[in-house]
Motif scaffolding. Structure first.
Motif, PDB file in Angstrom:
ATOM      1  N   ARG A  57      36.813  88.517  52.312  1.00  0.00           N
ATOM      2  CA  ARG A  57      38.245  88.339  52.068  1.00  0.00           C
ATOM      3  C   ARG A  57      38.945  87.815  53.328  1.00  0.00           C
ATOM      4  NH1 ARG A  57      38.753  92.523  49.372  1.00  0.00           N
ATOM      5  NH2 ARG A  57      38.936  94.021  51.065  1.00  0.00           N
ATOM      6  N   LYS A  58      38.620  88.400  54.470  1.00  0.00           N
ATOM      7  CA  LYS A  58      39.247  87.977  55.728  1.00  0.00           C
ATOM      8  C   LYS A  58      38.804  86.559  56.119  1.00  0.00           C
ATOM      9  CE  LYS A  58      40.124  92.552  57.393  1.00  0.00           C
ATOM     10  NZ  LYS A  58      40.540  93.336  58.475  1.00  0.00           N
ATOM     11  N   TYR A  59      37.558  86.235  55.816  1.00  0.00           N
ATOM     12  CA  TYR A  59      37.072  84.877  56.112  1.00  0.00           C
ATOM     13  C   TYR A  59      37.854  83.860  55.278  1.00  0.00           C
ATOM     14  CZ  TYR A  59      34.009  80.809  56.288  1.00  0.00           C
ATOM     15  OH  TYR A  59      33.520  79.531  56.439  1.00  0.00           O
ATOM     16  N   HIS A  60      38.017  84.146  54.010  1.00  0.00           N
ATOM     17  CA  HIS A  60      38.770  83.237  53.138  1.00  0.00           C
ATOM     18  C   HIS A  60      40.259  83.263  53.470  1.00  0.00           C
ATOM     19  CE1 HIS A  60      35.383  81.915  50.808  1.00  0.00           C
ATOM     20  NE2 HIS A  60      35.043  83.175  50.521  1.00  0.00           N
ATOM     21  N   GLY A  61      40.678  84.304  54.164  1.00  0.00           N
ATOM     22  CA  GLY A  61      42.063  84.389  54.614  1.00  0.00           C
ATOM     23  C   GLY A  61      42.319  83.636  55.908  1.00  0.00           C
ATOM     24  N   GLY A  62      41.258  83.082  56.497  1.00  0.00           N
ATOM     25  CA  GLY A  62      41.454  82.240  57.673  1.00  0.00           C
ATOM     26  C   GLY A  62      40.824  82.709  58.970  1.00  0.00           C
ATOM     27  N   LEU A  63      40.253  83.896  59.003  1.00  0.00           N
ATOM     28  CA  LEU A  63      39.601  84.331  60.244  1.00  0.00           C
ATOM     29  C   LEU A  63      38.291  83.563  60.447  1.00  0.00           C
ATOM     30  CD1 LEU A  63      40.091  88.219  60.236  1.00  0.00           C
ATOM     31  CD2 LEU A  63      41.321  86.519  61.578  1.00  0.00           C
ATOM     32  N   THR A  64      37.946  83.339  61.687  1.00  0.00           N
ATOM     33  CA  THR A  64      36.704  82.620  61.999  1.00  0.00           C
ATOM     34  C   THR A  64      35.524  83.587  61.997  1.00  0.00           C
ATOM     35  OG1 THR A  64      36.834  82.985  64.385  1.00  0.00           O
ATOM     36  CG2 THR A  64      37.973  81.023  63.502  1.00  0.00           C
ATOM     37  N   GLU A  67      35.592  85.656  65.148  1.00  0.00           N
ATOM     38  CA  GLU A  67      36.571  86.749  65.088  1.00  0.00           C
ATOM     39  C   GLU A  67      36.039  87.905  64.237  1.00  0.00           C
ATOM     40  OE1 GLU A  67      40.819  84.363  65.473  1.00  0.00           O
ATOM     41  OE2 GLU A  67      39.738  84.310  63.550  1.00  0.00           O
TER      42      GLU A  67
END
Length: 89
Positions: A57-64, A67
């Motif tokens: 979810r966080k990856y698809h939210g823009g985190l690398t 990160e």
């Protein structure tokens, strides 16, 4: 590690005598006939599933990936593996 159980506490006397013919006081391991899936009895499997959902979810939210590796204390390779595994589901 689980504690040993004295055979006299769980086995009938006749079976103990039969086993003693073969083992003569040695320690033996009697495997389970049915095993639970890994992590089900401790809840760790559910925790890891939730963690992996959070990573995706966080990856698809823009985190690398870098990160996420820092946040979850995992290698970048493992983060990539989790993301790619979940994309194929």
């Amino acid at each position: 590690m689980k504690k040993y159980v004295n055979a006299k506490e769980v086995l009938p006397e006749s079976l103990i005598k039969e086993i003693q013919k073969y083992v003569k006081g040695q320690h033996i391991y009697i495997p389970q006939t049915e095993r639970k899936d890994w992590g089900t009895s401790t809840g760790i499997r559910d925790e890891m599933e939730q963690r992996n959902e959070d990573i995706t979810r966080k990856y698809h939210g823009g985190l690398t990936i870098a990160e996420l590796a820092t946040i979850f204390n995992l290698s970048e390779e493992r983060i990539r593996g989790i993301i790619y595994e979940r994309q194929s589901d």
